[in-house]
Design a protein around this motif. Structure first.
Motif, mmCIF file in Angstrom:
data_model
loop_
_atom_site.group_PDB
_atom_site.id
_atom_site.type_symbol
_atom_site.label_atom_id
_atom_site.label_comp_id
_atom_site.label_asym_id
_atom_site.label_seq_id
_atom_site.Cartn_x
_atom_site.Cartn_y
_atom_site.Cartn_z
ATOM 1 N N VAL A 168 105.578 98.074 77.023
ATOM 2 C CA VAL A 168 104.685 99.248 76.984
ATOM 3 C C VAL A 168 103.606 99.047 75.931
ATOM 4 O O VAL A 168 102.425 99.292 76.173
ATOM 5 C CB VAL A 168 105.509 100.529 76.701
ATOM 6 N N LYS A 169 104.002 98.550 74.763
ATOM 7 C CA LYS A 169 103.024 98.333 73.690
ATOM 8 C C LYS A 169 101.999 97.266 74.097
ATOM 9 O O LYS A 169 100.822 97.384 73.779
ATOM 10 C CB LYS A 169 103.738 97.926 72.404
ATOM 11 N N MET A 171 101.021 96.628 77.179
ATOM 12 C CA MET A 171 100.128 97.252 78.178
ATOM 13 C C MET A 171 99.116 98.159 77.472
ATOM 14 O O MET A 171 97.940 98.203 77.839
ATOM 15 C CB MET A 171 100.940 98.093 79.166
ATOM 16 N N ILE A 172 99.595 98.893 76.458
ATOM 17 C CA ILE A 172 98.694 99.781 75.713
ATOM 18 C C ILE A 172 97.584 98.959 75.056
ATOM 19 O O ILE A 172 96.410 99.309 75.111
ATOM 20 C CB ILE A 172 99.480 100.579 74.640
ATOM 21 N N MET A 173 97.979 97.838 74.468
ATOM 22 C CA MET A 173 96.975 97.011 73.790
ATOM 23 C C MET A 173 95.991 96.406 74.786
ATOM 24 O O MET A 173 94.815 96.240 74.483
ATOM 25 C CB MET A 173 97.673 95.894 73.006
ATOM 26 N N CYS A 175 94.988 97.898 77.516
ATOM 27 C CA CYS A 175 94.054 98.991 77.809
ATOM 28 C C CYS A 175 93.087 99.177 76.642
ATOM 29 O O CYS A 175 91.885 99.382 76.841
ATOM 30 C CB CYS A 175 94.814 100.303 78.033
ATOM 31 N N PHE A 176 93.608 99.077 75.410
ATOM 32 C CA PHE A 176 92.782 99.206 74.206
ATOM 33 C C PHE A 176 91.656 98.159 74.244
ATOM 34 O O PHE A 176 90.484 98.461 74.025
ATOM 35 C CB PHE A 176 93.696 99.005 72.984
ATOM 36 N N LEU A 178 90.550 96.550 76.916
ATOM 37 C CA LEU A 178 89.642 96.797 78.053
ATOM 38 C C LEU A 178 88.622 97.875 77.685
ATOM 39 O O LEU A 178 87.437 97.767 78.017
ATOM 40 C CB LEU A 178 90.439 97.224 79.287
ATOM 41 N N LEU A 179 89.084 98.925 76.974
ATOM 42 C CA LEU A 179 88.161 100.001 76.575
ATOM 43 C C LEU A 179 87.123 99.477 75.578
ATOM 44 O O LEU A 179 85.939 99.802 75.680
ATOM 45 C CB LEU A 179 88.937 101.176 75.974
ATOM 46 N N PHE A 427 97.839 97.284 60.843
ATOM 47 C CA PHE A 427 98.858 98.300 61.132
ATOM 48 C C PHE A 427 99.436 98.118 62.538
ATOM 49 O O PHE A 427 100.632 98.304 62.751
ATOM 50 C CB PHE A 427 98.277 99.713 60.953
ATOM 51 N N LEU A 428 98.559 97.757 63.498
ATOM 52 C CA LEU A 428 99.059 97.533 64.859
ATOM 53 C C LEU A 428 100.017 96.346 64.877
ATOM 54 O O LEU A 428 101.061 96.379 65.517
ATOM 55 C CB LEU A 428 97.893 97.278 65.818
ATOM 56 N N ASN A 429 99.656 95.316 64.129
ATOM 57 C CA ASN A 429 100.455 94.090 64.115
ATOM 58 C C ASN A 429 101.832 94.319 63.488
ATOM 59 O O ASN A 429 102.848 93.913 64.059
ATOM 60 C CB ASN A 429 99.666 93.028 63.341
ATOM 61 N N VAL A 430 101.873 95.002 62.339
ATOM 62 C CA VAL A 430 103.191 95.161 61.698
ATOM 63 C C VAL A 430 104.072 96.184 62.417
ATOM 64 O O VAL A 430 105.279 96.195 62.211
ATOM 65 C CB VAL A 430 103.091 95.535 60.191
ATOM 66 N N THR A 431 103.453 97.020 63.275
ATOM 67 C CA THR A 431 104.292 97.970 64.011
ATOM 68 C C THR A 431 104.601 97.481 65.434
ATOM 69 O O THR A 431 105.059 98.243 66.277
ATOM 70 C CB THR A 431 103.649 99.377 64.058
ATOM 71 N N TYR A 433 102.580 95.961 67.930
ATOM 72 C CA TYR A 433 101.640 95.928 69.064
ATOM 73 C C TYR A 433 101.091 94.512 69.217
ATOM 74 O O TYR A 433 100.843 93.829 68.219
ATOM 75 C CB TYR A 433 100.490 96.911 68.832
ATOM 76 N N SER B 40 105.664 103.650 62.167
ATOM 77 C CA SER B 40 105.583 103.294 63.588
ATOM 78 C C SER B 40 105.225 104.523 64.412
ATOM 79 O O SER B 40 104.443 104.436 65.359
ATOM 80 C CB SER B 40 106.919 102.746 64.071
ATOM 81 N N VAL B 43 101.504 105.427 63.736
ATOM 82 C CA VAL B 43 100.609 104.510 64.451
ATOM 83 C C VAL B 43 100.629 104.834 65.949
ATOM 84 O O VAL B 43 99.570 104.872 66.600
ATOM 85 C CB VAL B 43 101.001 103.032 64.180
ATOM 86 N N PHE B 50 93.619 107.938 70.119
ATOM 87 C CA PHE B 50 92.523 107.069 70.536
ATOM 88 C C PHE B 50 92.339 107.163 72.048
ATOM 89 O O PHE B 50 91.220 107.277 72.549
ATOM 90 C CB PHE B 50 92.819 105.622 70.120
ATOM 91 N N VAL B 78 91.258 103.316 82.940
ATOM 92 C CA VAL B 78 91.967 102.609 81.864
ATOM 93 C C VAL B 78 92.424 103.587 80.774
ATOM 94 O O VAL B 78 93.553 103.501 80.282
ATOM 95 C CB VAL B 78 91.070 101.495 81.257
ATOM 96 N N MET B 82 96.122 104.320 79.611
ATOM 97 C CA MET B 82 96.505 104.129 78.208
ATOM 98 C C MET B 82 97.156 105.399 77.649
ATOM 99 O O MET B 82 98.143 105.331 76.905
ATOM 100 C CB MET B 82 95.273 103.762 77.370
ATOM 101 N N LEU B 85 100.738 105.682 79.045
ATOM 102 C CA LEU B 85 101.610 104.702 78.377
ATOM 103 C C LEU B 85 101.853 105.091 76.918
ATOM 104 O O LEU B 85 102.963 104.932 76.397
ATOM 105 C CB LEU B 85 100.970 103.310 78.431
ATOM 106 N N PRO B 101 108.928 99.181 59.486
ATOM 107 C CA PRO B 101 108.742 97.841 60.030
ATOM 108 C C PRO B 101 109.190 96.792 59.008
ATOM 109 O O PRO B 101 108.990 96.963 57.809
ATOM 110 C CB PRO B 101 107.239 97.762 60.265
ATOM 111 N N GLU B 103 108.258 93.902 58.007
ATOM 112 C CA GLU B 103 107.358 93.256 57.055
ATOM 113 C C GLU B 103 106.915 94.178 55.926
ATOM 114 O O GLU B 103 106.432 93.729 54.901
ATOM 115 C CB GLU B 103 106.126 92.718 57.792
ATOM 116 N N PHE B 104 107.092 95.500 56.142
ATOM 117 C CA PHE B 104 106.653 96.463 55.127
ATOM 118 C C PHE B 104 107.422 96.321 53.817
ATOM 119 O O PHE B 104 106.927 96.681 52.761
ATOM 120 C CB PHE B 104 106.805 97.901 55.649
#
Lengths: 509, 183
Positions: A168-169, A171-173, A175-176, A178-179, A427-431, A433, B40, B43, B50, B78, B82, B85, B101, B103-104
Motif C-alpha cells: 500500500v505504501k 502504491m501511495i508513493m 501516486c505521489f 505521478l502527481l 521522514f517518508l524513508n524512515v517510516t 515509504y 508513522s 506521516v 497531501f 491518481v 492516492m 490508499l 521507526p 532508525e529513529f
C-alpha cells in the motif's frame, strides 16, 4: 546475428579512442569511489556525478555514465566484504559470506571473486541484452499507444506488488510521484497544472533534481544525523586478489547459474536486482553439496549474488533500450542522462541511430572490462576511503550535490526544491515509504498520461474495446491484473492465517 | 546547630529541586518518545492530507470525458486513488501498536535540524553573498555540525574545497555559478 556482430564491431571502433577510454576509467573510478560511501546508492551516485558529463560529446558522456553506473555497483561489494555494510540493497547478500571470508583473512580472495563474478555476470547479461534489446526493439516498432499504456501499467503494478512487504505504501508513493510528475505545463493539453503562479514550476519538476533531493539529500541528512558504527575495516592481502585455478574451479558453475538466473529475474520491473541476488543465493544453497557451509564464508556465497546482480542490471536495460521505458530508479536516471545528451532510448534508437545503440553497447563492454582490469588493483584506495571521517566527507558531498543540482538548469529555485524534497524524503524513508516508486512515478507520468489519453480517445473511452482490438495490450494488461490479484490473495491468506494462529494461541492460554 | 539545620534545609531544597528537574526531564523524554512512536501515524495522516489537497486542486482542472480526456483526467484519477490508499494506510497505522521507526533510535535530532537548516541557509544565501563565500561559510558550519572538533581542519577543508569546486565548475566545466551583485 552476423550483422549484429558487425555493428557491434563498428560500435567498438567508435568507442576505442584515448579520450573515451580515459572517460571510461574516470567513470568507473568515480562511480566506485561514490559507491563505497554509505547510503548514496546507485541513483544518488549517478545523479551527483552526472553534471561532470555536461560539456562532453554524447558518446563520451554515455561511456562515462555507464562507468559510473557499474562502478557504483562494485563499490557496494567492497564495503560488504570489508566492513559488513552493504553500500546498496543489491549487495546485502554479498555480506553473508563476504564478511566471514574477510574475517578468516580471505578478504582479498572474496574481493577478487566478487570482481570476476561481476565481470562474467555482466558480460553474460550484456550478451543477452544485445540480442534481446535489438529483437524487442524491432517488435516494439509496431507498438502503439495502447501497448505502451499496457506495458507501463504492467511495470508499475509489478513494481509495487512484487518484493516489498508494504504494497500500500509503495502504491501511495507511486501516486505521489505521478502527481509530482503532473506539475508544470502539460505536454498533451498545454495547460498549466499545480504551478500556483510560480514561473519556476512551469517546466515541471526536473527528474534529476528530484532524485538528487530524495536520494542524495535525504541520505546525506540521514548519514550526518544517525550515528552508525562504522565497524572494523578488515585488512586483506593484495596477492590474494587474483583467485587461483582451484578457486575458479570451485565457483565457475555458481557464476554461470547466477548469471543466467540473474538476467531472467532482472527482467522483473522494480526490485528485480534484489530478488536476483537473494534468489541465486537460495539456488546455491539448494544445489550445494555442503549447504551448511554457506553463510560461514565460502567463495560460492560471494560469486552467486555478485554474478546475478550484474547480469540483472543489464536485464533492467532491456525495456530501457528497446521500449524507452525504465522500471527502476537508477535506470530511469540513466535514461535521463541519455536524454540530456540528446539520445532518446526506445524502439527507434536501433533502427534510426544504430551507431549510437551499438556504440552504447560497446561502451558498456568497455566499462565492464575496465572495472576488472583497472579497478581491482585499486581496491586498496577504496578501502582507505572508508577510513576518512564521514563528518568531513558528508558535508563535502552535500556541496557537490548542490553545485551539481545548480549546474542542471542554473536555477537556485531547484536547490530549494532539493532541500524540501530531501526533508520530506527523510521522514517518508524512515517510516517505510518506498521512494524508488515515487521516482518512477515522476519519470513515467508523461508516458502514462500520453498513452492513456491516446488510448481512451482512440477507443471511445472503453478499455474493453481496446482489449478486443489489441491482443498484445490485452494479454499484458490481464497479466498485470493477474499478478495483483495473486499477490493480494497470498498476502490476504497470510494475514488470515496469522490472525487464526493468534486466536488459537490466546484460546489455548 | 542553627547552621546545621540551615544546611540541612538547603540540602533538602536542593534534593527537591533535583527531583523536580529529574521529573521534568523524564516527562520531556517520555513526551518525546510518545511523539516518536506516533511519527508513522503523523506521516500517514500528512500523506492523506497531501492526497486531499491534490484532489482539490485536480478538481479545478477539466476532467473531460472518458472518450476525450482533459488535463485533469490523470491528476483526478491518481489523487483519488492516492486518497483511498492513504485512508487504508492511516487505518492500518492506527490499528497496530504505535512503534517508533527503528532508525529513529539513533537519530541526533539537534544535528538533524541544524544540518537541514544549514542546507536551506546555503541555498538562500547563494544569490545574496555569492557561491564562493557562501560555500566557505556553510561548508565550515556543516563540518562543525557533523561533529568535527577543532578549528584548523574545518577551516582548511572548507576554504580549499570551496576553491576547488569553484575552479572545476567555472573554469573546467564552464558552468556559471551564482555570484553576488555587490561582490
Amino acid at each position: 546475428m552476423i550483422e549484429s556482430l558487425g555493428l557491434l564491431g563498428s560500435g567498438f571502433l567508435l568507442c576505442l579512442t584515448p579520450i573515451n577510454l580515459l572517460c571510461a576509467f574516470l567513470g568507473v573510478f568515480l562511480g566506485t569511489l561514490a559507491g563505497v560511501l554509505p547510503g548514496l546508492g546507485i541513483s544518488g551516485t549517478v545523479a551527483i556525478l552526472l553534471p561532470i558529463t555536461y560539456g562532453m560529446d554524447p558518446l563520451t558522456a554515455l561511456i562515462m555514465v555507464s562507468g559510473i553506473f557499474f562502478g557504483a555497483q562494485y563499490g557496494g561489494a567492497i564495503t560488504s566484504v570489508l566492513v559488513n555494510i552493504p553500500g546498496e540493497a543489491t549487495s546485502i547478500v554479498t555480506t553473508f559470506d563476504g564478511y566471514p571470508l574477510a574475517r578468516k583473512g580471505m578478504g582479498g580472495k572474496a574481493l577478487g571473486i566478487a570482481a570476476i563474478s561481476s565481470f562474467i555476470g555482466g558480460t553474460v547479461g550484456l550478451l543477452f541484452l544485445t540480442f534481446c534489446a535489438s529483437w524487442l526493439a524491432r517488435v516494439a516498432v509496431s507498438f502503439g499507444k495502447p501497448e505502451f499504456f499496457a506495458i507501463v501499467i504492467f511495470g508499475l503494478f509489478v513494481l509495487t506488488n512484487v518484493g516489498g512487504k508494504k504494497k500500500v505504501k509503495s502504491m501511495i508513493m507511486l501516486c505521489f510521484g505521478l502527481l509530482l510528475g503532473c506539475v508544470g505545463l502539460d505536454d498533451v493539453f498545454g495547460t498549466l497544472r499545480f504551478t500556483f503562479g510560480n514561473t519556476n514550476l512551469y517546466g515541471g519538476i526536473n527528474f534529476v533534481v528530484f532524485v538528487m533531493g530524495v536520494f542524495g539529500i535525504t541520505e546525506l541528512i540521514k548519514t550526518v544525523s544517525i550515528k552508525e558504527d562504522k565497524g572494523d575495516i578488515l585488512s586483506f592481502k593484495f596477492r590474494d586478489l587474483y583467485p587461483t585455478k582451484e578457486d575458479f574451479r570451485k565457483v565457475w558453475k555458481t557464476i554461470a547459474r547466477g548469471s543466467i538466473f540473474g538476467f531472467l529475474v532482472g527482467l522483473v520491473p522494480g526490485p528485480g536486482s534484489i530478488l536476483a541476488t537473494f534468489g541465486s543465493y537460495g539456488i546455491e544453497k539448494k544445489l550445494s553439496k555442503h549447504p551448511e557451509l554457506l553463510g560461514t564464508g565460502v567463495l560460492e556465497g560471494v560469486a552467486a549474488p555478485e554474478s546475478a546482480n550484474n547480469a540483472s542490471m543489464y536485464a533492467q536495460m532491456v525495456p530501457l533500450l528497446s521500449l524507452g521505458l525504465p522500471f527502476s530508479s537508477s535506470v530511469a536516471l540513466l535514461m535521463s542522462a541519455f536524454i540530456l545528451h540528446g539520445i532518446t532510448p526506445g524502439p527507434m534508437l536501433i533502427t534510426a541511430h544504430p551507431e549510437i545503440f551499438w556504440g552504447l553497447i560497446a561502451s558498456m563492454f568497455i566499462g565492464n572490462i575496465m572495472l576488472l582490469v583497472i579497478n581491482l588493483p585499486l581496491v586498496g584506495i577504496w578501502a582507505s576511503m572508508l577510513k576518512i571521517d564521514f563528518a568531513i566527507l558528508m558535508p563535502i558531498i552535500t556541496i557537490i550535490t548542490f553545485t551539481g543540482g545548480y549546474a542542471i538548469n542554473n536555477r537556485v529555485f531547484e536547490l530549494g526544491l532539493m532541500v524540501v524534497l530531501g526533508f520530506i524524503g527523510f521522514f517518508l524513508n524512515v517510516t517505510g515509504y518506498d521512494l524508488a516508486a515515487a521516482c518512477l512515478g515522476v519519470f513515467l507520468c508523461g508516458t502514462l498520461e500520453d498513452s492513456l489519453c491516446g488510448t481512451m480517445t482512440l477507443y471511445h473511452g472503453s478499455l474493453i474495446e481496446m482489449m478486443a482490438n489489441r491482443p498484445v495490450a490485452a494479454v499484458i494488461l490481464l497479466l498485470a491484473v493477474f499478478i495483483v490479484l495473486f499477490t493480494s490473495a497470498s498476502s490476504l491468506r497470510a494475514a488470515v492465517k496469522k490472525r487464526l494462529k493468534k486466536r488459537m494461541d490466546s484460546a489455548q492460554e | 546547630m542553627v547552621r546545621r539545620m540551615r544546611a540541612g534545609g538547603s540540602e533538602r531544597r536542593q534534593d527537591a529541586g533535583f527531583h523536580n528537574r529529574c521529573d521534568m526531564e523524564g516527562m520531556v523524554i517520555m513526551k518525546k518518545e510518545a511523539l516518536l512512536k506516533q511519527t508513522s501515524r503523523i506521516v500517514a495522516v500528512c500523506v492523506l492530507l497531501f492526497a486531499v489537497v491534490a484532489a482539490y486542486y485536480s478538481s479545478q482542472l477539466s476532467f473531460g470525458k472518458w472518450s476525450q480526456p482533459g488535463p485533469g483526467f490523470v491528476p483526478i484519477l491518481v489523487s483519488v486513488l492516492m486518497g483511498v490508499l492513504s485512508i487504508a494506510d492511516v487505518v492500518m497505522e492506527f490499528r497496530k501498536d504505535a512503534v517508533a521507526p527503528e532508525e529513529f533510535a539513533n537519530i541526533n535530532w539537534i544535528r538533524f535540524f541544524l544540518f537541514s537548516a544549514l542546507c536551506l541557509i546555503y541555498v538562500v544565501l547563494q544569490k545574496q553573498i555569492g557561491f564562493l563565500l557562501d560555500t566557505v561559510i556553510c561548508l565550515f558550519l556543516m563540518i562543525k555540525v557533523a561533529g568535527i572538533k577543532g578549528w584548523i581542519k574545518p577551516v582548511l577543508v572548507s576554504v580549499l574545497f570551496s576553491a576547488f569546486v569553484w575552479y572545476v565548475f567555472t573554469q573546467l566545466l564552464k558552468v556559471p555559478l551564482p555570484s553576488a551583485a555587490w561582490l
